[in-house]
Design a protein around this motif. Sequence first.
Motif, short mmCIF file in Angstrom:
data_model
loop_
_atom_site.label_atom_id
_atom_site.label_comp_id
_atom_site.label_asym_id
_atom_site.label_seq_id
_atom_site.Cartn_x
_atom_site.Cartn_y
_atom_site.Cartn_z
N ALA A 27 0.83 -1.21 0.00
CA ALA A 27 0.00 0.00 0.00
C ALA A 27 0.87 1.26 0.00
CB ALA A 27 -0.92 -0.01 1.22
N LYS A 28 1.89 1.27 0.84
CA LYS A 28 2.76 2.45 0.97
C LYS A 28 3.58 2.70 -0.29
CE LYS A 28 6.34 4.32 4.08
NZ LYS A 28 7.43 4.56 3.10
N VAL A 29 4.24 1.66 -0.78
CA VAL A 29 5.13 1.83 -1.94
C VAL A 29 4.33 2.15 -3.19
CG1 VAL A 29 6.80 0.67 -3.43
CG2 VAL A 29 6.92 0.36 -0.95
N SER A 30 3.20 1.51 -3.41
CA SER A 30 2.40 1.79 -4.61
C SER A 30 1.91 3.24 -4.60
CB SER A 30 1.22 0.84 -4.69
OG SER A 30 0.34 0.99 -3.60
N LYS A 31 1.52 3.74 -3.44
CA LYS A 31 1.04 5.12 -3.34
C LYS A 31 2.17 6.11 -3.60
CE LYS A 31 -1.57 8.26 -0.34
NZ LYS A 31 -0.69 9.42 -0.60
N GLU A 32 3.35 5.82 -3.06
CA GLU A 32 4.47 6.74 -3.24
C GLU A 32 4.91 6.80 -4.70
OE1 GLU A 32 6.38 6.43 1.27
OE2 GLU A 32 7.37 5.43 -0.42
N PHE A 33 4.93 5.67 -5.39
CA PHE A 33 5.28 5.69 -6.82
C PHE A 33 4.22 6.43 -7.62
CE2 PHE A 33 8.19 1.95 -6.17
CZ PHE A 33 9.33 2.56 -6.68
N ALA A 34 2.96 6.25 -7.28
CA ALA A 34 1.88 6.94 -7.99
C ALA A 34 1.96 8.44 -7.77
CB ALA A 34 0.53 6.40 -7.53
N ASP A 35 2.19 8.85 -6.53
CA ASP A 35 2.29 10.28 -6.22
C ASP A 35 3.48 10.93 -6.91
OD1 ASP A 35 0.07 10.02 -4.63
OD2 ASP A 35 1.16 9.98 -2.73
N ALA A 36 4.53 10.15 -7.12
CA ALA A 36 5.74 10.67 -7.76
C ALA A 36 5.64 10.63 -9.29
CB ALA A 36 6.96 9.89 -7.29
N GLY A 37 4.55 10.06 -9.81
CA GLY A 37 4.38 10.00 -11.26
C GLY A 37 5.30 9.02 -11.95
N LYS A 38 5.76 8.00 -11.22
CA LYS A 38 6.66 7.01 -11.80
C LYS A 38 5.89 6.03 -12.69
CE LYS A 38 10.39 8.36 -9.53
NZ LYS A 38 11.62 8.86 -10.20
N ASP A 39 6.60 5.48 -13.66
CA ASP A 39 5.99 4.51 -14.58
C ASP A 39 5.96 3.12 -13.95
OD1 ASP A 39 5.41 6.32 -16.61
OD2 ASP A 39 7.41 6.13 -17.51
N VAL A 40 5.18 2.98 -12.90
CA VAL A 40 5.04 1.71 -12.20
C VAL A 40 3.55 1.42 -12.01
CG1 VAL A 40 5.60 0.36 -10.14
CG2 VAL A 40 7.21 2.10 -10.96
N ALA A 41 3.15 0.21 -12.36
CA ALA A 41 1.76 -0.20 -12.17
C ALA A 41 1.72 -1.42 -11.25
CB ALA A 41 1.10 -0.53 -13.51
N PHE A 42 0.90 -1.36 -10.23
CA PHE A 42 0.71 -2.48 -9.32
C PHE A 42 -0.60 -3.19 -9.68
CE2 PHE A 42 3.90 -0.21 -7.10
CZ PHE A 42 4.45 -1.04 -6.14
N VAL A 43 -0.53 -4.51 -9.72
CA VAL A 43 -1.72 -5.32 -10.00
C VAL A 43 -1.73 -6.51 -9.04
CG1 VAL A 43 -2.94 -6.76 -11.68
CG2 VAL A 43 -1.76 -4.68 -12.45
N GLY A 44 -2.82 -6.71 -8.34
CA GLY A 44 -2.94 -7.87 -7.48
C GLY A 44 -3.59 -9.02 -8.22
N LEU A 45 -3.24 -10.24 -7.81
CA LEU A 45 -3.92 -11.44 -8.30
C LEU A 45 -4.53 -12.09 -7.06
CD1 LEU A 45 -1.30 -13.00 -10.77
CD2 LEU A 45 -3.19 -11.47 -11.29
N ASN A 46 -5.80 -11.84 -6.83
CA ASN A 46 -6.46 -12.39 -5.65
C ASN A 46 -6.91 -13.82 -5.93
OD1 ASN A 46 -9.60 -12.57 -4.40
ND2 ASN A 46 -7.93 -12.26 -2.97
N THR A 47 -6.41 -14.76 -5.15
CA THR A 47 -6.69 -16.16 -5.43
C THR A 47 -7.19 -16.91 -4.21
OG1 THR A 47 -5.76 -18.17 -6.43
CG2 THR A 47 -4.32 -16.94 -4.96
N ARG A 48 -7.98 -17.94 -4.46
CA ARG A 48 -8.52 -18.84 -3.45
C ARG A 48 -9.40 -18.14 -2.41
NH1 ARG A 48 -3.24 -22.82 -2.56
NH2 ARG A 48 -2.88 -23.17 -4.77
N ASP A 49 -9.91 -16.99 -2.75
CA ASP A 49 -10.95 -16.35 -1.96
C ASP A 49 -12.29 -16.70 -2.60
OD1 ASP A 49 -10.26 -14.81 0.38
OD2 ASP A 49 -9.06 -13.52 -0.92
N ASN A 50 -13.15 -17.34 -1.86
CA ASN A 50 -14.42 -17.81 -2.43
C ASN A 50 -15.45 -16.69 -2.61
OD1 ASN A 50 -13.56 -20.48 -2.60
ND2 ASN A 50 -14.10 -20.88 -0.46
N SER A 51 -15.21 -15.55 -1.99
CA SER A 51 -16.11 -14.41 -2.16
C SER A 51 -15.30 -13.13 -2.30
CB SER A 51 -17.07 -14.28 -0.97
OG SER A 51 -16.40 -13.78 0.17
N LYS A 52 -15.83 -12.22 -3.10
CA LYS A 52 -15.15 -10.94 -3.26
C LYS A 52 -15.23 -10.11 -1.98
CE LYS A 52 -15.69 -10.29 -8.26
NZ LYS A 52 -16.22 -9.40 -9.32
#
Length: 214
Positions: free
Chosen positions: A115-140
Amino acid sequence: MSLSRARVRLSSRRSAGGRAVLLTAVTLVGAFTLSACGDSGSGRRTAGSAGGNYVTGPSGISTVAKGDRTDAPKLDGETLDGKTLDTTALKGKVVVLNVWGSWCPPCRAEAPYFAKVSKEFADAGKDVAFVGLNTRDNSKQNATGFEETFGITYPSLYDPDGKLMLRFPKGTLNAQSIPSTIVLDKEGKIAARTLVAVNEEQLRSMIDPLLAEK
């Protein structure tokens, strides 16, 4: 010594030995549980297998030299918020893929750093994209509750059956456990991976060198 007493002593020794073996097995299982929540069974965890002559450092992070990297598979589908996402559309950015589940203790341990690192890169305008792969959760609901608790603002593909993890070719730096983190370079190639929970310093060490590449 009578024959009956000898048999009693032999039985006691076997019983004690059995308890020792059982205790050792329980200890090993407990140690594995602390380091990872699950294993997909795909690929091997040895350096130098097919797919890029990768090197694993003492922190457990594996990296591949630029000329030896292989293309990441297309990861697409529905996100937890009901939108659609295709990771191939993110070429030109360093992409951080984090495999996680709301039920996984190591995933909860590393979530504040993501959460911290993704926000800091976004605020700094860096070319970094974070994507989660949520697995084995039976409900959203459980998964979205996890994101709200830890302040995760980037999207996560909903993959309850773990099918997206299996798209990574065997022999490459694939996702073998939960959590796993895989980082793609700006060309969409697999550049780094770790199979355990990471802290902020480790996460940045996987991203910063790729941002600096020309």
